[in-house]
Design a protein around this motif. Structure first.
Motif, mmCIF file in Angstrom:
data_model
loop_
_atom_site.group_PDB
_atom_site.id
_atom_site.type_symbol
_atom_site.label_atom_id
_atom_site.label_comp_id
_atom_site.label_asym_id
_atom_site.label_seq_id
_atom_site.Cartn_x
_atom_site.Cartn_y
_atom_site.Cartn_z
ATOM 1 N N ASN A 185 0.830 -1.213 0.000
ATOM 2 C CA ASN A 185 0.000 0.000 0.000
ATOM 3 C C ASN A 185 0.862 1.259 0.000
ATOM 4 O O ASN A 185 1.034 1.923 1.019
ATOM 5 C CB ASN A 185 -0.935 -0.001 1.210
ATOM 6 N N SER A 186 1.374 1.598 -1.178
ATOM 7 C CA SER A 186 2.329 2.707 -1.296
ATOM 8 C C SER A 186 1.673 4.040 -1.637
ATOM 9 O O SER A 186 2.335 5.076 -1.635
ATOM 10 C CB SER A 186 3.376 2.372 -2.365
ATOM 11 N N ASN A 187 0.377 4.026 -1.927
ATOM 12 C CA ASN A 187 -0.332 5.252 -2.282
ATOM 13 C C ASN A 187 -1.323 5.593 -1.163
ATOM 14 O O ASN A 187 -2.282 4.867 -0.928
ATOM 15 C CB ASN A 187 -1.067 5.066 -3.613
ATOM 16 N N SER A 188 -1.089 6.698 -0.493
ATOM 17 C CA SER A 188 -1.947 7.083 0.645
ATOM 18 C C SER A 188 -3.377 7.399 0.216
ATOM 19 O O SER A 188 -4.283 7.436 1.049
ATOM 20 C CB SER A 188 -1.343 8.285 1.370
ATOM 21 N N GLN A 189 -3.571 7.634 -1.090
ATOM 22 C CA GLN A 189 -4.911 7.934 -1.604
ATOM 23 C C GLN A 189 -5.637 6.692 -2.107
ATOM 24 O O GLN A 189 -6.695 6.788 -2.718
ATOM 25 C CB GLN A 189 -4.805 8.951 -2.761
ATOM 26 N N ASN A 190 -5.062 5.536 -1.845
ATOM 27 C CA ASN A 190 -5.644 4.289 -2.347
ATOM 28 C C ASN A 190 -6.997 4.033 -1.682
ATOM 29 O O ASN A 190 -7.070 3.873 -0.464
ATOM 30 C CB ASN A 190 -4.695 3.119 -2.055
ATOM 31 N N PRO A 191 -8.087 3.971 -2.462
ATOM 32 C CA PRO A 191 -9.415 3.831 -1.858
ATOM 33 C C PRO A 191 -9.864 2.388 -1.634
ATOM 34 O O PRO A 191 -10.899 2.159 -1.006
ATOM 35 C CB PRO A 191 -10.317 4.485 -2.912
ATOM 36 N N ASP A 235 -5.146 5.028 -7.262
ATOM 37 C CA ASP A 235 -5.991 6.021 -6.584
ATOM 38 C C ASP A 235 -7.437 5.907 -7.061
ATOM 39 O O ASP A 235 -8.245 6.812 -6.866
ATOM 40 C CB ASP A 235 -5.451 7.441 -6.800
ATOM 41 N N THR A 236 -7.741 4.777 -7.709
ATOM 42 C CA THR A 236 -9.082 4.507 -8.228
ATOM 43 C C THR A 236 -9.507 3.113 -7.792
ATOM 44 O O THR A 236 -8.702 2.186 -7.790
ATOM 45 C CB THR A 236 -9.090 4.581 -9.775
ATOM 46 N N ASP A 237 -10.780 2.970 -7.434
ATOM 47 C CA ASP A 237 -11.330 1.680 -7.031
ATOM 48 C C ASP A 237 -11.754 0.920 -8.285
ATOM 49 O O ASP A 237 -12.661 1.342 -9.004
ATOM 50 C CB ASP A 237 -12.524 1.892 -6.106
ATOM 51 N N HIS A 239 -13.484 -1.594 -8.579
ATOM 52 C CA HIS A 239 -14.884 -2.032 -8.555
ATOM 53 C C HIS A 239 -15.768 -1.054 -9.331
ATOM 54 O O HIS A 239 -16.852 -1.417 -9.786
ATOM 55 C CB HIS A 239 -15.401 -2.118 -7.111
ATOM 56 N N ILE A 240 -15.264 0.181 -9.476
ATOM 57 C CA ILE A 240 -16.065 1.237 -10.106
ATOM 58 C C ILE A 240 -15.504 1.648 -11.459
ATOM 59 O O ILE A 240 -16.214 1.692 -12.467
ATOM 60 C CB ILE A 240 -16.143 2.468 -9.171
ATOM 61 N N LYS A 241 -14.207 1.978 -11.489
ATOM 62 C CA LYS A 241 -13.570 2.437 -12.733
ATOM 63 C C LYS A 241 -12.238 1.716 -12.931
ATOM 64 O O LYS A 241 -11.733 1.061 -12.019
ATOM 65 C CB LYS A 241 -13.332 3.947 -12.686
ATOM 66 N N LEU A 242 -11.669 1.881 -14.124
ATOM 67 C CA LEU A 242 -10.397 1.246 -14.453
ATOM 68 C C LEU A 242 -9.230 2.093 -13.960
ATOM 69 O O LEU A 242 -8.997 3.188 -14.457
ATOM 70 C CB LEU A 242 -10.279 1.040 -15.963
ATOM 71 N N PRO A 243 -8.461 1.612 -12.968
ATOM 72 C CA PRO A 243 -7.298 2.362 -12.495
ATOM 73 C C PRO A 243 -6.176 2.332 -13.540
ATOM 74 O O PRO A 243 -6.070 1.394 -14.335
ATOM 75 C CB PRO A 243 -6.867 1.616 -11.227
#
Length: 411
Positions: A185-191, A235-237, A239-243
């Motif tokens: 988990n290297s991105n603090s904005q990871n949802p 930084d994108t989920d 389940h919803i969109k393509l990171p």
């Protein structure tokens, strides 16, 4: 008289020579038999998996390439159809399918009974990571999140954590757990990852994730590590969109791929591939549909020859950008083995028919399907899977073990 003596001597000599020859033959004969025995012993045994595959219809082979989600908390026509008509390789349960431990036990037992006419046992799978990703009923004492285990960074604790995960899902009849998470988990904005990861460093994830893997496996549960090649820097989920992750292959090899490389060295049985686009590696397809990431990197560069499963192909990252059927076909053609189809009761049949059509028109070779089915059946055989009925569950002991681990963690 001398003539009779000569004749007698000649007869004795003849008998002696013939006798020696018979002895010689008697000695040589066992040697020939021994050589034949040696050849028999050194023949390669017939491959029973290949024999089984040769006896399977195309439809039966295609069914093995899918693990399916369903609605409801009891066996229904939907499940029967998946088993009888599509010959599916397995099922995944979510919270929507689970009321309590006794209902879950009955549901899995009935599902196994429905599959009793099929020679191949089912994969019965679940996401049971601990923390916020736990599908089991609340009657199970809650386990801490992976990040807490990683912060403690004690291999014995991590191994016992894995054992408890294995015991609790195995007690109900599951045989696959989609865990541990090997993302860093290297991105603090990871949802979507966050505290599901064992940490923010390579060492935390490797040291603890691999022990959890081993603990589960020692309980007879098949671990499926996720999400290759790494979901920790998004930084994108999905389940919803393509990171999208703008990293090079060299960067991945030095960071995200390390836990997966270590898991492969421990003979991990299943690797789950993520729905993430890496444009510097494959600008056209996310990892789940990318021959560069599955075939070239995972299989060839990293030498992985186990089962490759997709993340849920009905997630937004896929269905918002592709048709489900074409996405699954791309996954299979890229080196994947099992498509995870968690939602939509009509989706499995659509995928089934599209794969069948692809074989018919030569877009997907049946030999490639055979290779995938070989890996799947080999794995089912390795763990001696069978659709065995489990009569009771000892929840009290399971919860006691969990409480002891939690007390140890909180010291």
């Amino acid at each position: 008289m001398k003539l009779y003596l000569r004749i007698f001597i000649l007869l004795v000599i003849t008998i002696f020579i013939v006798g020696c020859n018979h002895k010689k033959l008697d000695i040589e004969k066992p040697n020939i038999e021994e050589n034949n025995d040696f050849k028999e012993e050194n023949k390669e045994p017939a491959d029973s998996i290949e024999d089984k595959i040769r006896a399977m219809s195309l439809e039966e082979k295609i069914g093995q390439l899918m693990i399916i989600g369903f609605d409801g908390t009891d066996v229904n026509e939907e499940i029967r159809n998946f088993i009888e008509e599509l010959k599916v390789g397995g099922f995944i349960l979510f919270s929507r399918n689970i009321v309590d431990e006794n209902q879950t036990l009955r549901l899995l037992n009935k599902t196994k009974e429905e599959n009793s006419n099929n020679d191949i046992p089912l994969f019965l799978s679940i996401d049971e990571e601990g923390g916020r990703v736990s599908r089991l009923s609340k009657s199970f004492v809650k386990l801490p999140e992976a990040m807490k285990i990683g912060d403690i960074n004690d291999k014995d604790i991590s191994y016992n954590f894995g054992k408890i995960l294995g015991k609790r899902v195995g007690s109900l009849g599951f045989n696959i757990n989609f865990a541990p998470v090997l993302d860093i988990n290297s991105n603090s904005q990871n949802p979507v990852i966050g505290d599901r990861a064992f940490g923010t460093t390579i060492d935390q994830v490797v040291n603890n994730g691999l022990e959890v893997l081993l603990g589960m496996r020692d309980m007879g549960i098949i671990p499926a590590v996720k999400h290759f090649p790494g979901h920790g820097d998004t930084d994108t989920d999905s389940h919803i969109k393509l990171p999208k992750v703008n990293k090079t292959m060299d960067e991945l090899k030095l960071f995200e791929l390390v836990p997966f490389i270590e898991a492969i060295s421990k003979d991990v049985d299943i690797v789950m591939v993520a729905h993430i686009l890496y444009p510097n590696i494959d600008k056209n397809y996310p990892a789940t549909m990318s021959p560069k990431l599955i075939q070239s990197v995972l299989r060839e560069d990293l030498g992985y020859d186990g089962v490759v499963i997709s993340d849920d192909m009905t997630m937004g990252a896929i269905v918002e950008n592709y048709t489900l059927e074409e996405a699954v076909l791309s996954f299979l053609k890229s080196g994947g083995d099992i498509a995870l189809i968690c939602h939509g009761k009509d989706n499995p049949e659509k995928v089934f028919e599209r794969i069948k059509e692809a074989v018919k028109i030569g877009d997907l070779k049946e030999k490639d399907i055979d290779d995938k089915v070989y890996r799947i059946l080999k794995l089912k055989g390795k763990y001696d899977l069978e659709d065995k009925i489990i009569n009771t569950i000892d929840l009290e002991t399971l919860n006691k073990d969990t409480k002891e681990l939690i007390n140890h963690i909180n010291r």
